[in-house]
Motif scaffolding. Structure first.
Motif, PDB file in Angstrom:
ATOM      1  N   ARG A 216     -10.738  28.201 -42.343  1.00 35.38           N
ATOM      2  CA  ARG A 216     -12.091  28.279 -41.777  1.00 35.38           C
ATOM      3  C   ARG A 216     -12.014  28.645 -40.297  1.00 35.38           C
ATOM      4  O   ARG A 216     -11.362  27.951 -39.520  1.00 35.38           O
ATOM      5  CB  ARG A 216     -12.816  26.940 -41.911  1.00 35.38           C
ATOM      6  N   MET A 217     -12.666  29.749 -39.904  1.00 38.89           N
ATOM      7  CA  MET A 217     -12.669  30.144 -38.496  1.00 38.89           C
ATOM      8  C   MET A 217     -13.755  29.360 -37.762  1.00 38.89           C
ATOM      9  O   MET A 217     -14.922  29.431 -38.112  1.00 38.89           O
ATOM     10  CB  MET A 217     -12.918  31.652 -38.335  1.00 38.89           C
ATOM     11  N   LYS A 218     -13.353  28.636 -36.741  1.00 33.88           N
ATOM     12  CA  LYS A 218     -14.281  27.821 -35.954  1.00 33.88           C
ATOM     13  C   LYS A 218     -14.800  28.586 -34.741  1.00 33.88           C
ATOM     14  O   LYS A 218     -15.987  28.604 -34.459  1.00 33.88           O
ATOM     15  CB  LYS A 218     -13.563  26.549 -35.490  1.00 33.88           C
ATOM     16  N   LEU A 219     -13.868  29.211 -34.019  1.00 35.56           N
ATOM     17  CA  LEU A 219     -14.203  29.936 -32.793  1.00 35.56           C
ATOM     18  C   LEU A 219     -13.385  31.211 -32.728  1.00 35.56           C
ATOM     19  O   LEU A 219     -12.286  31.282 -33.273  1.00 35.56           O
ATOM     20  CB  LEU A 219     -13.875  29.093 -31.554  1.00 35.56           C
ATOM     21  N   GLN A 220     -13.928  32.194 -32.013  1.00 37.20           N
ATOM     22  CA  GLN A 220     -13.176  33.403 -31.688  1.00 37.20           C
ATOM     23  C   GLN A 220     -13.241  33.572 -30.184  1.00 37.20           C
ATOM     24  O   GLN A 220     -14.330  33.696 -29.614  1.00 37.20           O
ATOM     25  CB  GLN A 220     -13.781  34.611 -32.402  1.00 37.20           C
ATOM     26  N   LEU A 221     -12.093  33.562 -29.535  1.00 38.07           N
ATOM     27  CA  LEU A 221     -12.042  33.594 -28.078  1.00 38.07           C
ATOM     28  C   LEU A 221     -11.194  34.768 -27.605  1.00 38.07           C
ATOM     29  O   LEU A 221     -10.317  35.248 -28.330  1.00 38.07           O
ATOM     30  CB  LEU A 221     -11.470  32.274 -27.548  1.00 38.07           C
ATOM     31  N   THR A 222     -11.444  35.211 -26.379  1.00 37.46           N
ATOM     32  CA  THR A 222     -10.869  36.476 -25.910  1.00 37.46           C
ATOM     33  C   THR A 222      -9.643  36.330 -25.020  1.00 37.46           C
ATOM     34  O   THR A 222      -9.192  37.304 -24.443  1.00 37.46           O
ATOM     35  CB  THR A 222     -11.927  37.293 -25.147  1.00 37.46           C
ATOM     36  N   SER A 223      -9.096  35.129 -24.917  1.00 38.10           N
ATOM     37  CA  SER A 223      -7.867  34.978 -24.129  1.00 38.10           C
ATOM     38  C   SER A 223      -7.076  33.801 -24.646  1.00 38.10           C
ATOM     39  O   SER A 223      -7.620  32.850 -25.223  1.00 38.10           O
ATOM     40  CB  SER A 223      -8.175  34.781 -22.646  1.00 38.10           C
ATOM     41  N   ASN A 224      -5.774  33.842 -24.417  1.00 37.09           N
ATOM     42  CA  ASN A 224      -4.899  32.748 -24.798  1.00 37.09           C
ATOM     43  C   ASN A 224      -5.273  31.471 -24.065  1.00 37.09           C
ATOM     44  O   ASN A 224      -5.221  30.377 -24.617  1.00 37.09           O
ATOM     45  CB  ASN A 224      -3.457  33.134 -24.480  1.00 37.09           C
ATOM     46  N   GLU A 225      -5.640  31.608 -22.782  1.00 32.60           N
ATOM     47  CA  GLU A 225      -6.019  30.431 -21.998  1.00 32.60           C
ATOM     48  C   GLU A 225      -7.248  29.751 -22.577  1.00 32.60           C
ATOM     49  O   GLU A 225      -7.325  28.514 -22.616  1.00 32.60           O
ATOM     50  CB  GLU A 225      -6.271  30.841 -20.543  1.00 32.60           C
ATOM     51  N   ALA A 226      -8.228  30.554 -23.033  1.00 33.91           N
ATOM     52  CA  ALA A 226      -9.441  29.982 -23.619  1.00 33.91           C
ATOM     53  C   ALA A 226      -9.120  29.252 -24.917  1.00 33.91           C
ATOM     54  O   ALA A 226      -9.650  28.159 -25.178  1.00 33.91           O
ATOM     55  CB  ALA A 226     -10.470  31.088 -23.864  1.00 33.91           C
ATOM     56  N   VAL A 227      -8.253  29.842 -25.736  1.00 37.41           N
ATOM     57  CA  VAL A 227      -7.848  29.197 -26.987  1.00 37.41           C
ATOM     58  C   VAL A 227      -7.145  27.874 -26.686  1.00 37.41           C
ATOM     59  O   VAL A 227      -7.393  26.845 -27.310  1.00 37.41           O
ATOM     60  CB  VAL A 227      -6.930  30.121 -27.812  1.00 37.41           C
ATOM     61  N   LYS A 228      -6.269  27.916 -25.691  1.00 36.52           N
ATOM     62  CA  LYS A 228      -5.511  26.723 -25.316  1.00 36.52           C
ATOM     63  C   LYS A 228      -6.452  25.582 -24.918  1.00 36.52           C
ATOM     64  O   LYS A 228      -6.281  24.437 -25.364  1.00 36.52           O
ATOM     65  CB  LYS A 228      -4.579  27.072 -24.165  1.00 36.52           C
ATOM     66  N   GLN A 229      -7.432  25.891 -24.095  1.00 35.18           N
ATOM     67  CA  GLN A 229      -8.367  24.856 -23.653  1.00 35.18           C
ATOM     68  C   GLN A 229      -9.216  24.326 -24.805  1.00 35.18           C
ATOM     69  O   GLN A 229      -9.542  23.135 -24.860  1.00 35.18           O
ATOM     70  CB  GLN A 229      -9.267  25.406 -22.541  1.00 35.18           C
ATOM     71  N   ALA A 230      -9.576  25.207 -25.743  1.00 38.05           N
ATOM     72  CA  ALA A 230     -10.348  24.782 -26.909  1.00 38.05           C
ATOM     73  C   ALA A 230      -9.524  23.839 -27.785  1.00 38.05           C
ATOM     74  O   ALA A 230     -10.045  22.850 -28.318  1.00 38.05           O
ATOM     75  CB  ALA A 230     -10.800  26.006 -27.709  1.00 38.05           C
ATOM     76  N   VAL A 231      -8.240  24.133 -27.943  1.00 37.82           N
ATOM     77  CA  VAL A 231      -7.361  23.254 -28.712  1.00 37.82           C
ATOM     78  C   VAL A 231      -7.235  21.901 -28.030  1.00 37.82           C
ATOM     79  O   VAL A 231      -7.350  20.843 -28.663  1.00 37.82           O
ATOM     80  CB  VAL A 231      -5.971  23.903 -28.894  1.00 37.82           C
ATOM     81  N   ILE A 232      -7.001  21.903 -26.720  1.00 42.61           N
ATOM     82  CA  ILE A 232      -6.871  20.648 -25.969  1.00 42.61           C
ATOM     83  C   ILE A 232      -8.138  19.804 -26.089  1.00 42.61           C
ATOM     84  O   ILE A 232      -8.075  18.574 -26.216  1.00 42.61           O
ATOM     85  CB  ILE A 232      -6.565  20.941 -24.483  1.00 42.61           C
ATOM     86  N   ALA A 233      -9.294  20.468 -26.095  1.00 45.39           N
ATOM     87  CA  ALA A 233     -10.578  19.757 -26.186  1.00 45.39           C
ATOM     88  C   ALA A 233     -10.862  19.230 -27.584  1.00 45.39           C
ATOM     89  O   ALA A 233     -11.813  18.470 -27.774  1.00 45.39           O
ATOM     90  CB  ALA A 233     -11.707  20.693 -25.750  1.00 45.39           C
ATOM     91  N   GLY A 234     -10.037  19.621 -28.564  1.00 40.88           N
ATOM     92  CA  GLY A 234     -10.219  19.111 -29.917  1.00 40.88           C
ATOM     93  C   GLY A 234     -11.168  19.908 -30.780  1.00 40.88           C
ATOM     94  O   GLY A 234     -11.664  19.413 -31.799  1.00 40.88           O
ATOM     95  N   LEU A 235     -11.404  21.169 -30.414  1.00 40.42           N
ATOM     96  CA  LEU A 235     -12.328  21.997 -31.205  1.00 40.42           C
ATOM     97  C   LEU A 235     -11.684  22.555 -32.472  1.00 40.42           C
ATOM     98  O   LEU A 235     -12.383  23.090 -33.330  1.00 40.42           O
ATOM     99  CB  LEU A 235     -12.848  23.154 -30.339  1.00 40.42           C
ATOM    100  N   GLY A 236     -10.371  22.453 -32.582  1.00 39.10           N
ATOM    101  CA  GLY A 236      -9.713  22.959 -33.770  1.00 39.10           C
ATOM    102  C   GLY A 236      -8.238  23.197 -33.523  1.00 39.10           C
ATOM    103  O   GLY A 236      -7.682  22.807 -32.492  1.00 39.10           O
ATOM    104  N   LEU A 237      -7.607  23.847 -34.493  1.00 38.20           N
ATOM    105  CA  LEU A 237      -6.196  24.189 -34.422  1.00 38.20           C
ATOM    106  C   LEU A 237      -6.060  25.688 -34.182  1.00 38.20           C
ATOM    107  O   LEU A 237      -7.003  26.442 -34.379  1.00 38.20           O
ATOM    108  CB  LEU A 237      -5.490  23.823 -35.730  1.00 38.20           C
TER     109      LEU A 237
END
Length: 307
Positions: A216-237
């Motif tokens: 299941r795709m939760k988010l689509q982000l345009t940079s590795n840094e954005a993905v990293k912060q989303a993971v740290i915040a608990g938005l997904g894997l």
């Protein structure tokens, strides 16, 4: 005509950024200083170089022609400087490199020593996504590109710099049974994706498809840094390159999830068009890489072997 090289440099940057403010930032000048240089150049032409519509700056057709001429003039001036240094026995020139976004954690380490030893060279490095990197290479706008997946539609030469490992990661609060299977995990947990065209996304989607996983795709982000912060915040894997996670792994903000099918392994490669006639400075850089890449890896990236 009494325009200066500085005016041409400023105007060229304005045409690239379509903004006086952005041009000022990239040139490390104040906004008024950039505006003055543009006005002084404009005063030498009866036809407008730029126009403001709403709050947006547009370069006129005439301005685009002046920009092209400016680029040629500045290239010739740089060539004179390079030739002068060459006669003095100093290695000189410009190397243009386009780097995929995660490659910003890699490429500087393979450039710094060469640049420091050769004060007469200039390095221009553009960090963007894979699609734009390949486009720049295809259009012969750069000497080299750094990628983790070779383009299928270009005839290229390559130099492998180091291994690229991609792991499934989550934040520090996730508790997992070490025997859990990835298809079970991803069917229950949302997955965070990079944008379409990203090499990380291509590797992740191929892995998921090959394993027959329903993710299941939760988010689509345009940079590795954005993905990293989303993971740290608990938005997904997410499945992410190890190279950009060193600090977060050491701090415990992110953890690698124990999935036996991972990591995905590719290679960071410096590539160039096979038919391209490389400049002496580019050839010297390739020789430097061949002779020193193993040492650079050992000095800067030995931590990767821990995972």
């Amino acid at each position: 005509m009494n325009y200066t090289l500085h005016q041409l440099q400023v105007f060229l940057k304005i045409t690239e950024t379509k903004s006086i403010t952005k041009a000022a930032v990239e040139l490390h000048l104040t906004q008024p200083a950039v505006s003055i240089q543009l006005r002084n150049l404009q005063n030498q032409f009866e036809i407008p170089l730029t126009e403001i519509i709403g709050r947006q700056l547009y370069v006129t057709d005439f301005g685009k022609e002046i920009a092209k001429a400016s680029e040629r003039i500045l290239e010739e001036v740089n060539a004179i400087s390079y030739k002068t240094m060459a006669y003095k026995g100093i290695l000189s020139g410009k190397i243009k490199i386009s780097v995929v976004s995660t490659g910003k954690y890699v490429m500087p380490y393979f450039l710094s020593e060469f640049a420091n030893k050769n004060k007469g060279i200039e390095i221009e490095m553009d960090v963007t996504n894979k699609t734009r990197v390949i486009k720049a290479l295809k259009n012969n706008e750069v000497d080299f590109a750094l990628v983790s997946i070779l383009p299928s539609d270009l005839n290229v030469e390559s130099e492998v710099l180091m291994q690229n490992k991609l792991f499934l990661v989550g934040n520090k609060n996730i508790l997992l049974d070490r025997n859990i299977k990835i298809d079970e995990l991803l069917s229950e947990s949302p997955l965070i994706y990079r944008e379409v065209g990203s090499a990380t996304r291509i590797s992740m989607e191929k892995f998921i498809y090959d394993k027959g996983i329903n993710a299941r795709m939760k988010l689509q982000l345009t940079s590795n840094e954005a993905v990293k912060q989303a993971v740290i915040a608990g938005l997904g894997l997410s499945i992410m390159p190890l190279i950009g996670l060193k600090n977060e792994l050491e701090n415990g903000d992110i953890q690698i999830l124990p999935i036996k099918e991972l990591p995905i392994i590719t290679n960071w490669r410096l590539i160039w068009l096979k038919e391209k006639k490389l400049s002496p400075i580019a050839l010297a850089y390739l020789q430097f890489l061949t002779e020193n890449k193993e040492r650079i890896n050992n000095e800067n990236f030995s931590w990767i072997n821990l995972y």
